[in-house]
Every structure is written in structure tokens, then in C-alpha cells.
Design an enzyme around this catalytic site. Structure first.
Site, PDB file in Angstrom:
ATOM      1  N   SER A 254      37.192  35.235  38.076  1.00 58.96           N
ATOM      2  CA  SER A 254      36.843  36.146  37.132  1.00 58.96           C
ATOM      3  C   SER A 254      36.752  37.509  37.883  1.00 58.96           C
ATOM      4  CB  SER A 254      35.409  35.627  36.761  1.00 58.96           C
ATOM      5  OG  SER A 254      34.951  36.449  35.482  1.00 58.96           O
ATOM      6  N   GLU A 255      37.337  38.571  37.445  1.00 58.36           N
ATOM      7  CA  GLU A 255      37.668  39.655  38.442  1.00 58.36           C
ATOM      8  C   GLU A 255      36.196  40.542  38.806  1.00 58.36           C
ATOM      9  OE1 GLU A 255      38.891  39.229  35.248  1.00 58.36           O
ATOM     10  OE2 GLU A 255      38.981  40.992  34.168  1.00 58.36           O
ATOM     11  N   ASN A 256      35.118  40.244  38.137  1.00 61.53           N
ATOM     12  CA  ASN A 256      33.995  40.674  38.514  1.00 61.53           C
ATOM     13  C   ASN A 256      33.472  40.260  39.938  1.00 61.53           C
ATOM     14  OD1 ASN A 256      33.342  38.482  36.851  1.00 61.53           O
ATOM     15  ND2 ASN A 256      31.334  38.954  37.158  1.00 61.53           N
TER      16      ASN A 256
END
Lengths: 219, 232
Positions: free
Chosen positions: A46-48
């Protein structure tokens, strides 16, 4: 019959391999996580800043500091790691993610993708999509084959501003699974009960139809 | 403040020196890990004409959204601003300028800014509107865009725990852009949930070393959840 959202997710999940690191975009791509085959281990990125996303929390384990890129509360699975946004995009840009699945408005025969901006409408931003398509070798776009008005979204040239150029090689629509090579879409599979003629009529870009186009099967 | 004791006693002191027209880097992703009390202090101070660099711009009534309400922001550099109706209104009326920046490029701009690197090349955005007006160069047969780094007059950061030396650790995915913003502020202010005794943090587990941090303050946080999602 056109594929349902669930069937689209199910079909894409078959492209997973044991040991894959996978980034799933918001919307239908998120549903792919529900169809990872039993016995196969996959780490969701998840790119966060989370690698190893687990299921949604219970009321008891809900935590405001634990979210995914869609800003939903999530959990971390065993083997997960958490890091900064720069580290997260280093993984993405550096080509370390094995499979990226994302939605789009349009794709074209050159492998271009438009997914973030419709001129004249409110522009919300590209988020991480441009980094994902620029960094990934292995991308699957999930989208409907045509708009509600019947306009094809598989074009000879994207009409909307691009998210990335020459980066898409595989597209799953509600009607078909296609590959993009050498300036054309290649029809690889069709949805159950959908005719080749219907797919041809709804594909605006150059389409190569092999002699035999197998139907997808779902349980 | 003496020696390595970076603790300040009030939010007023934490943001002393912030003036109209300055650039503020803010940590956070959505509403997760945002420096909510420092944002509220900017509102109280009434500082105007700010350039804000942040992945998102809060929501109506919370986070950076409160500064939009007071029309304190004139320019936003962000990757996604979709959660904010007021933002949309101010953008369409021309009251506010927005520079949409790919999320990974934004993170790297802050990282590079803090690391003394003025620009870098990335494949992200080649062939898209993001490439307009930027230098492109080929490496190994592939085109890359030159992106310039970002620094700020102030960085406002939300940590979990810190010691008085300014060593900071973040909690879970509330880390996000915070350690990057922390490196790139001329004055970096970190608000945390707890200030611990010296020696309580394992030196090998520090996310942001104290050298980047100028001021530390302990606050209480609402931690609003944007998409409350639970399993059935």
C-alpha cells in the site's frame, strides 16, 4: 454476459504467483485481494507505506494510525513492514513490486494509459498512479470495455491526458482479456457468452483476433 | 531552549517566526499522521499567503482544510486533493493555486530537499501533463524528467514519541511523509503524543534523528478516521 466486478477481480487474481509483492489500486483492483488462491502467499503493498497489508480490523483492533492508500483502516499481516512514503515509492519506482493492478479511463494500442484527469471536470490529482505505471514492469489494467454510452475505452490513441506512456501490456475488461503488443490489442480470452463480434465492435483501436479465442471459466 | 533540549512549552512558541508568505511542509497522508494541533495554531495565528506542501489538503473542517476555510493558503503542492469541497471551490475561483505532483515525486522532492540534492531524474510523468516545461534526459535509452527538490521555511510534523534531543519515532502508517518533511524544513517542529525520558528510545530504532528537529511539543490528538472500515 459481461463479467461482474467480482469476476473481473477473480480473473486478475489468477495472474498472481506465490511470493509476489503486489500493489492493488482503489476500486475493483482492491477486490482482487479476496481471490488470492489458497496456499499462495502474496504481500500486498500500500503506497502510503505498508508492505504486507492484512484484512480490515475488527471494532476492537481499529486504529486511526493504520490505514491503506484508500485511507481505509486496515491491519498488518505477519511479515509486514512499515516505512516512509519515500521508501514506499523507492520500491515502486525501483521495479521491486512484482504486479500492479489499477483502473483506467482509457488505454491505447501504444500502451498509453489515461486514468486521472478529465479536462473541464474537477481534477483531484494523480496520487501515486503515475509512479506506479512508470515503475512497474508487470501491470494489469482493469476497466469496463466501453462507457455507459457504448464508447470504446480501448483506443488507437488516448484522448485524455496520460498517466503514463508506453507502459501497459495487459488489460482486463468486463468483456475480454487482452494484451498490447506492436501497436495493437490482441484478444486472448473472452467473457463467458460474449461473442468475438461484440468485442470487435466495442474496440476502437486496432484489434488482432486469433483463430481461437477461449472463454474464461468461473466456478 | 538550552543545548539539546528542544522542548517548547506552548504551541505559540512552537511556531514562533512563522510569517505571511512562507512555505510550510506538512507530514500526513489523508488525515493519518497529520500535525493537527500545529495546523490549528497556524489558524489561530492567522498567518496568510502560505505555500503548503503536503500529500493532501485535509477535509472540510479538519486538518489543512481549516486553513483553506480561513483563506490562509495561496498555493498547494499536493498529489491528491479530492476530499475537500472547499478546495475545489477556491481552485475554480482562482483564489488558490495548486501544483499537482505525483506522490512518489513529491516524497522524493522532500527527501532530496532535506538531503542537499537540488534535483533528480525520474521516469514518473514522462509523456504526461506533469512533464510540461521540464527538462527530459535519456539514460540507458529511457527518457526521464528532471524534478527539482523542495525545502520549506517550516516543516510541521506529527510523531508518536520523542525525547528532548528531538529523536522521533512514528506509529504505524502515521509515518508516511512525516520523516521526509522533517528533514526539509529550515525550522522543523514536531508534535508528539509523548515525550519520553532520555535513553528510553532505542538509538537503532529512531526514524528521525534529532539533528533535523528544532522544536518538540507534546500534544493531544483527535486522530480522525477518514474511511472507517471494519471486517464483518
Amino acid at each position: 454476459m459481461a463479467l461482474t466486478r467480482e469476476q473481473m477481480a477473480q480473473r486478475v487474481a489468477r495472474e498472481m504467483q506465490d511470493g509476489f509483492y503486489v500493489n492493488l489500486g482503489i476500486g475493483i483492483p482492491t477486490l482482487v485481494a479476496n481471490y488470492i488462491p489458497d496456499g499462495m502467499e502474496v504481500m500486498l503493498q500500500s503506497e502510503n507505506g505498508l508492505l504486507g497489508m492484512g484484512p480490515f480490523p475488527t471494532e476492537e483492533t481499529l486504529d486511526a494510525d493504520m490505514i491503506n492508500a484508500g485511507k481505509q483502516t486496515v491491519t498488518a499481516r505477519i511479515g509486514a513492514s512499515i516505512f516512509s512514503s519515500a521508501e514506499s515509492f523507492a520500491m515502486i519506482r525501483g521495479g521491486h513490486v512484482d504486479l500492479t493492478v489499477l483502473g483506467a479511463f482509457e488505454v491505447d494500442v501504444q500502451g498509453n494509459i489515461a486514468s486521472w484527469m478529465i479536462p473541464g471536470k474537477m481534477v483531484k490529482g494523480m496520487g501515486g498512479a503515475m509512479d506506479l505505471v512508470a515503475g512497474a514492469e508487470n501491470i494489469i489494467v482493469i476497466m469496463t470495455h466501453a462507457s455507459k454510452d457504448g464508447e470504446s475505452k480501448l483506443l488507437s490513441q488516448c484522448s485524455l491526458p496520460l498517466t503514463g506512456a508506453h507502459c501497459i501490456k495487459r488489460v482486463l475488461t468486463d468483456l475480454a482479456y487482452l494484451e498490447i503488443d506492436n501497436g495493437a490489442f490482441i484478444l486472448k480470452e473472452r467473457a463467458p457468452g460474449v461473442s468475438v463480434e461484440e468485442i470487435v465492435s466495442k474496440t476502437a483501436g486496432k484489434l488482432i483476433v486469433p483463430d481461437h479465442v477461449p472463454e474464461m471459466h468461473f466456478q | 531552549m538550552a543545548g539539546f533540549d528542544k522542548r517548547v512549552a506552548s504551541y505559540e512558541e512552537a511556531l514562533a517566526g512563522l510569517e505571511d508568505g512562507m512555505t510550510v511542509l506538512a507530514g500526513g497522508f489523508g488525515l493519518c499522521g497529520i500535525p493537527e494541533n500545529l495546523i490549528n495554531e497556524i489558524k489561530r495565528k492567522g498567518t496568510r499567503d502560505l505555500t503548503v506542501v503536503s500529500n493532501n489538503c485535509g477535509v472540510d473542517g479538519f486538518g489543512l482544510g481549516v486553513l483553506l476555510e480561513e483563506k490562509q493558503i495561496s498555493k498547494v503542492i499536493a498529489s491528491y486533493v479530492g476530499e475537500n469541497a472547499l478546495f475545489e471551490k477556491q481552485l475554480l475561483s482562482g483564489e488558490i493555486e495548486v501544483v499537482l505532483t505525483p506522490q512518489g515525486t513529491l516524497a522524493e522532492k522532500m527527501r532530496a530537499g532535506g538531503a542537499g540534492i537540488p534535483a533528480f531524474f525520474t521516469a514518473t510523468g514522462v509523456g504526461t501533463p506533469v512533464a510540461e516545461g521540464k527538462e527530459t534526459r535519456e539514460f540507458n535509452g529511457r527518457p526521464y524528467l528532471m524534478e527539482e527538490s523542495i525545502t520549506g521555511d517550516f516543516a510541521i510534523v506529527k510523531g508518536w514519541k520523542a525525547d528532548h534531543f528531538g529523536n522521533v519515532i512514528y506509529r504505524h502508517t502515521a509515518q508516511n511523509f512525516n520523516p521526509l518533511a522533517a528533514t526539509a524544513g529550515k525550522i522543523t517542529v514536531v508534535e508528539v503524543e509523548e515525550i519520553v525520558e532520555p535513553g528510553a528510545l532505542d538509538p537503532a530504532q529512531i526514524h528521525t534523528p534529532g539533528i533535523y528537529v528544532d522544536r518538540i511539543i507534546c500534544g493531544t490528538f483527535e486522530k480522525r478516521i477518514e474511511q472507517r472500515t471494519v471486517r464483518k
